[in-house]
Enzyme design. Structure first.
Site, short mmCIF file in Angstrom:
data_model
loop_
_atom_site.label_atom_id
_atom_site.label_comp_id
_atom_site.label_asym_id
_atom_site.label_seq_id
_atom_site.Cartn_x
_atom_site.Cartn_y
_atom_site.Cartn_z
N LYS A 13 3.76 -23.53 39.66
CA LYS A 13 4.27 -22.93 39.02
C LYS A 13 5.40 -22.06 39.97
O LYS A 13 6.64 -21.72 39.39
CB LYS A 13 3.52 -21.40 38.32
CG LYS A 13 2.35 -22.07 37.42
CD LYS A 13 1.97 -20.98 36.73
CE LYS A 13 0.81 -20.14 37.67
NZ LYS A 13 -0.22 -20.74 38.29
N ARG A 88 -1.41 -13.68 32.28
CA ARG A 88 -2.92 -14.58 32.64
C ARG A 88 -3.71 -14.13 31.78
O ARG A 88 -4.91 -15.19 31.65
CB ARG A 88 -3.21 -13.91 33.91
CG ARG A 88 -2.53 -14.36 34.93
CD ARG A 88 -2.97 -15.80 35.55
NE ARG A 88 -3.49 -16.07 36.87
CZ ARG A 88 -2.70 -15.89 37.88
NH1 ARG A 88 -1.48 -15.66 37.91
NH2 ARG A 88 -3.22 -16.44 39.10
N ARG A 128 -3.21 -26.01 51.02
CA ARG A 128 -2.61 -24.79 50.97
C ARG A 128 -3.02 -23.56 51.82
O ARG A 128 -2.50 -22.83 52.52
CB ARG A 128 -1.98 -24.21 49.55
CG ARG A 128 -0.99 -23.14 49.76
CD ARG A 128 -0.49 -22.89 48.40
NE ARG A 128 -1.53 -22.24 47.39
CZ ARG A 128 -1.26 -21.84 46.21
NH1 ARG A 128 -0.03 -21.99 45.42
NH2 ARG A 128 -2.26 -21.34 45.29
N ARG A 134 -3.58 -18.74 53.00
CA ARG A 134 -3.55 -17.78 51.88
C ARG A 134 -5.31 -17.68 51.77
O ARG A 134 -6.06 -18.66 51.44
CB ARG A 134 -2.95 -18.60 50.59
CG ARG A 134 -2.20 -17.73 50.01
CD ARG A 134 -1.57 -18.42 48.83
NE ARG A 134 -2.29 -17.96 47.62
CZ ARG A 134 -2.00 -18.02 46.34
NH1 ARG A 134 -0.81 -18.23 46.16
NH2 ARG A 134 -2.87 -17.61 45.58
N ARG A 145 -11.28 -19.39 40.63
CA ARG A 145 -10.08 -19.28 39.82
C ARG A 145 -9.54 -20.20 39.02
O ARG A 145 -8.94 -19.91 38.01
CB ARG A 145 -8.58 -19.30 41.05
CG ARG A 145 -8.72 -18.05 41.93
CD ARG A 145 -8.29 -18.29 43.18
NE ARG A 145 -6.75 -18.49 43.19
CZ ARG A 145 -6.12 -19.31 43.88
NH1 ARG A 145 -6.42 -19.69 45.07
NH2 ARG A 145 -4.62 -19.63 43.84
P1 AMP Z 1 -1.29 -16.15 42.05
O1 AMP Z 1 -0.26 -16.12 43.07
O2 AMP Z 1 -0.32 -16.22 40.79
O3 AMP Z 1 -2.40 -17.38 42.06
O4 AMP Z 1 -2.01 -14.83 41.95
C1 AMP Z 1 -2.97 -14.69 42.98
C2 AMP Z 1 -4.20 -13.69 42.40
O5 AMP Z 1 -3.45 -12.50 42.31
C3 AMP Z 1 -4.94 -14.09 41.39
O6 AMP Z 1 -6.29 -14.79 41.38
C4 AMP Z 1 -5.20 -12.77 40.63
O7 AMP Z 1 -6.29 -12.22 41.40
C5 AMP Z 1 -4.05 -12.01 41.21
N1 AMP Z 1 -3.07 -11.92 39.82
C6 AMP Z 1 -1.81 -12.47 39.85
N2 AMP Z 1 -1.34 -12.36 38.73
C7 AMP Z 1 -1.98 -11.73 37.84
C8 AMP Z 1 -1.95 -11.28 36.58
N3 AMP Z 1 -1.13 -11.55 35.62
N4 AMP Z 1 -3.34 -10.84 36.19
C9 AMP Z 1 -4.26 -10.46 36.77
N5 AMP Z 1 -4.35 -10.95 38.22
C10 AMP Z 1 -3.32 -11.64 38.68
#
Ligand code: AMP
Length: 195
Positions: A13, A88, A128, A134, A145
């Site tokens: 994404k 989400r 990654r 990360r 996740r």
């Molecule tokens: P991502 O980089 O989008 O995979 O996000 C990393 C982490 O940030 C996720 O595993 C969540 O803990 C948090 N996170 C990111 N976006 C959201 C969202 N829209 N709602 C809740 N938690 C989020």
């Protein structure tokens, strides 16, 4: 265009959203990037979000809604934007709809759903974690996740499919080839049907 990027963690994404933002000349906003920056800077938002992020759980809706509200109000998002990692869950999608309505903006126009099978997702996330350091790309957190994605985020496909917005693209293979598939699919979706 008002585009939502949807897909499992590691489906591409962020990468594809960046390329689309450049292609269409519209800004992209990633709640994950904003949260990681807040954690790094030690802001109150970062302090509140860190534990859930480390555990692979979603952070509280109000934390990410604040990020998106602020971003959508910025002048450069008036004529289009891409959101990556938001919404989400269905509650966040409903808030996004009402935020746009409240700002007098048209609704979401496209949902780009990147489909990648689970074995490939796990492989990518662990790679990654090593390459980018990360902290949530480790084996235990990755499983959480993926489970959270299935339970909370996948229902958004039905939410948006009801409005005919979902475009499912195979998210495997060459990055440029995936990008070309997305752009071609969105171009078709935008072509008005002759009466
Ligand atoms: P991502 O980089 O989008 O995979 O996000 C990393 C982490 O940030 C996720 O595993 C969540 O803990 C948090 N996170 C990111 N976006 C959201 C969202 N829209 N709602 C809740 N938690 C989020």
């Amino acid at each position: 265009m008002r585009i939502v990027m949807l897909g499992a963690p590691g489906s591409g994404k962020g990468t594809q959203g960046d390329l689309l933002a450049r292609h269409y000349g519209i800004p992209k906003s990633s709640t994950g990037d904003a949260l990681r920056a807040a954690v790094k800077a030690g802001t109150p938002l970062g302090l509140k979000a860190k534990a859930a992020m480390d555990a692979g759980q979603l952070v509280a809706d109000e934390l990410v809604i604040g990020i998106i509200r602020e971003r959508l109000q910025a002048p450069d998002a008036r004529d289009g934007f891409i959101v990556d990692g938001f919404p989400r869950n269905v509650a966040q999608a409903e808030v996004l709809d009402s935020l746009l309505a409240g700002l007098g903006q048209p609704p979401i126009t496209h949902v780009v759903h990147l489909a990648v099978d689970e074995a490939e997702i796990v492989r990518r996330l662990l790679a990654r974690g090593v390459a980018e350091g990360r902290s949530d790309d480790n084996e235990a957190t990755v499983q959480n996740r993926i489970a959270v994605y299935r339970a909370e985020t996948q229902p958004l496909l039905d939410y948006y499919a009801g409005r005919g917005l979902v475009r499912t693209i195979a998210g495997v293979g060459d990055v440029a080839a995936i990008q070309a598939r997305i752009v071609a699919t969105l171009a078709v979706a935008e072509t008005p049907v002759a009466a």
